[in-house]
Design a protein around this motif. Structure first.
Motif, PDB file in Angstrom:
ATOM      1  N   GLU A 259      37.393  31.751  35.695  1.00  0.00           N
ATOM      2  CA  GLU A 259      36.199  32.553  35.461  1.00  0.00           C
ATOM      3  C   GLU A 259      36.239  33.350  34.181  1.00  0.00           C
ATOM      4  OE1 GLU A 259      35.523  35.018  38.797  1.00  0.00           O
ATOM      5  OE2 GLU A 259      35.005  33.377  40.172  1.00  0.00           O
ATOM      6  N   ILE A 260      37.418  33.574  33.628  1.00  0.00           N
ATOM      7  CA  ILE A 260      37.503  34.377  32.405  1.00  0.00           C
ATOM      8  C   ILE A 260      37.320  33.512  31.175  1.00  0.00           C
ATOM      9  CG2 ILE A 260      39.083  35.961  33.528  1.00  0.00           C
ATOM     10  CD1 ILE A 260      41.338  34.746  31.920  1.00  0.00           C
TER      11      ILE A 260
ATOM     12  N   MET B  99      32.676  38.616  30.317  1.00  0.00           N
ATOM     13  CA  MET B  99      33.032  39.409  31.494  1.00  0.00           C
ATOM     14  C   MET B  99      31.873  40.305  31.921  1.00  0.00           C
ATOM     15  SD  MET B  99      36.043  38.368  32.246  1.00  0.00           S
ATOM     16  CE  MET B  99      36.635  39.586  33.414  1.00  0.00           C
ATOM     17  N   PHE B 100      31.138  40.868  30.928  1.00  0.00           N
ATOM     18  CA  PHE B 100      29.953  41.651  31.270  1.00  0.00           C
ATOM     19  C   PHE B 100      28.872  40.764  31.875  1.00  0.00           C
ATOM     20  CE2 PHE B 100      31.485  45.018  28.287  1.00  0.00           C
ATOM     21  CZ  PHE B 100      31.373  46.083  29.176  1.00  0.00           C
TER      22      PHE B 100
ATOM     23  N   GLY C  55      40.779  38.733  29.944  1.00  0.00           N
ATOM     24  CA  GLY C  55      39.343  38.469  29.867  1.00  0.00           C
ATOM     25  C   GLY C  55      38.582  39.560  29.145  1.00  0.00           C
ATOM     26  N   TRP C  56      38.863  40.825  29.476  1.00  0.00           N
ATOM     27  CA  TRP C  56      38.133  41.922  28.840  1.00  0.00           C
ATOM     28  C   TRP C  56      38.534  42.117  27.384  1.00  0.00           C
ATOM     29  CZ3 TRP C  56      33.878  43.992  30.620  1.00  0.00           C
ATOM     30  CH2 TRP C  56      33.621  43.956  31.989  1.00  0.00           C
TER      31      TRP C  56
ATOM     32  N   SER D 226      49.925  38.829  43.857  1.00  0.00           N
ATOM     33  CA  SER D 226      48.499  38.756  43.525  1.00  0.00           C
ATOM     34  C   SER D 226      48.059  39.831  42.538  1.00  0.00           C
ATOM     35  CB  SER D 226      47.670  38.872  44.807  1.00  0.00           C
ATOM     36  OG  SER D 226      47.898  40.122  45.442  1.00  0.00           O
ATOM     37  N   LEU D 227      48.583  41.063  42.669  1.00  0.00           N
ATOM     38  CA  LEU D 227      48.120  42.157  41.816  1.00  0.00           C
ATOM     39  C   LEU D 227      48.477  41.958  40.340  1.00  0.00           C
ATOM     40  CD1 LEU D 227      46.667  44.845  41.649  1.00  0.00           C
ATOM     41  CD2 LEU D 227      48.817  45.996  42.201  1.00  0.00           C
ATOM     42  N   PRO D 228      49.725  41.644  39.972  1.00  0.00           N
ATOM     43  CA  PRO D 228      50.014  41.419  38.543  1.00  0.00           C
ATOM     44  C   PRO D 228      49.245  40.253  37.953  1.00  0.00           C
ATOM     45  CG  PRO D 228      52.043  41.781  39.765  1.00  0.00           C
ATOM     46  CD  PRO D 228      50.966  41.595  40.779  1.00  0.00           C
ATOM     47  N   MET D 229      49.045  39.194  38.767  1.00  0.00           N
ATOM     48  CA  MET D 229      48.308  38.040  38.256  1.00  0.00           C
ATOM     49  C   MET D 229      46.850  38.392  38.005  1.00  0.00           C
ATOM     50  SD  MET D 229      48.153  34.211  39.857  1.00  0.00           S
ATOM     51  CE  MET D 229      49.933  34.120  39.684  1.00  0.00           C
ATOM     52  N   TRP D 230      46.217  39.080  38.960  1.00  0.00           N
ATOM     53  CA  TRP D 230      44.825  39.493  38.779  1.00  0.00           C
ATOM     54  C   TRP D 230      44.699  40.464  37.607  1.00  0.00           C
ATOM     55  CZ3 TRP D 230      42.928  44.501  39.215  1.00  0.00           C
ATOM     56  CH2 TRP D 230      41.531  44.628  39.197  1.00  0.00           C
ATOM     57  N   LEU D 231      45.623  41.394  37.472  1.00  0.00           N
ATOM     58  CA  LEU D 231      45.564  42.361  36.378  1.00  0.00           C
ATOM     59  C   LEU D 231      45.727  41.670  35.026  1.00  0.00           C
ATOM     60  CD1 LEU D 231      45.331  45.386  35.799  1.00  0.00           C
ATOM     61  CD2 LEU D 231      47.824  45.536  35.904  1.00  0.00           C
TER      62      LEU D 231
END
Length: 225
Positions: free
Chosen positions: A223-224, A125-126, A117-118, A106-111
């Motif tokens: 969402e991104i 994203m803002f 996105g940013w 989960s962590l590498p995918m979310w990162l």
């Protein structure tokens, strides 16, 4: 007692300081030669149908995102489901019940989603940190809440999968440890029936949790965009 119960989730079998239990996710590689060489069967056709359904569903969730990216989430579903089902076999370590395994997925995918996105959609994203229609007095609090909610997503994904896989195995272990003390009586029949029903329930949980993990990961990716 509780230490002995939770010890079943500790990969302690070692050879030359390497845990052999972590080799369980690689057992699926032994089936690939058979899948490519064998003639189509009902099981292979059923699996192809499931993959097609998942592809169409993930494609709908991703929207305008790259449609070929669904292969990432279909593969994620397949990998997690294989490890969940493999853990139902006797003397096989359930790697998906360990936080090392779930958090490393989960962590590498979310990162990756956050960096993408940013970097490419900073305005979006803002804007995502401020829901539409928020009163001005609540704006600072909503930004803080959305930021915290976004930061804990990999942990919630990892804990959800590990906790659900661990709960059923603990219950099966509790019932199994009480079997020898019952002896040959009517209670042992009830215990066996209960364990069979729990194994069926764990089979369903293994599939459902892999689906939930893949769907939530797809929602985070959508969402991104």
């Amino acid at each position: 007692m509780m230490t002995n119960l939770f010890s079943i989730f500790e990969p302690s079998s070692k050879l030359n300081n390497f845990s052999l239990n972590w080799l369980s996710p690689l057992l699926g590689l032994k089936f690939f030669p058979y899948l490519f060489g064998a003639s189509p069967s009902r099981w292979s056709l059923l699996w192809s149908k499931i993959i097609l359904i998942l592809h169409n569903e993930f494609k709908t969730i991703l929207g305008n995102f790259n449609k070929m990216s669904t292969i990432i989430f279909v593969s994620l579903f397949s990998f997690i489901m294989f490890n969940n089902l493999l853990g139902l076999l006797p003397h096989v370590f359930t790697s998906s019940s360990h936080m090392v395994m779930t958090l490393s997925i989960s962590l590498p995918m979310w990162l990756t989603f956050m960096v993408f996105g940013w970097f490419f959609y900073p305005n979006h994203m803002f804007a995502h940190l401020m829901p539409q229609g928020t009163p001005p007095i609540l704006m600072p609090f909503m930004v803080l809440i959305e930021t915290v909610s976004n930061m804990i997503r990999p942990a919630t994904l990892a804990i959800r999968l590990a906790a659900n896989m661990m709960a059923g195995h603990l219950l099966l272990s509790l019932l199994g440890n009480n079997g020898p003390s019952l002896g040959w009586s009517f209670l042992i029949i009830i215990l066996l029936i209960s364990q069979i029903l729990l194994i069926i329930l764990e089979f369903a949980v293994a599939i459902i949790q892999s689906y939930v993990f893949a769907v939530l990961s797809t929602l985070f990716a959508s969402e991104i965009n």
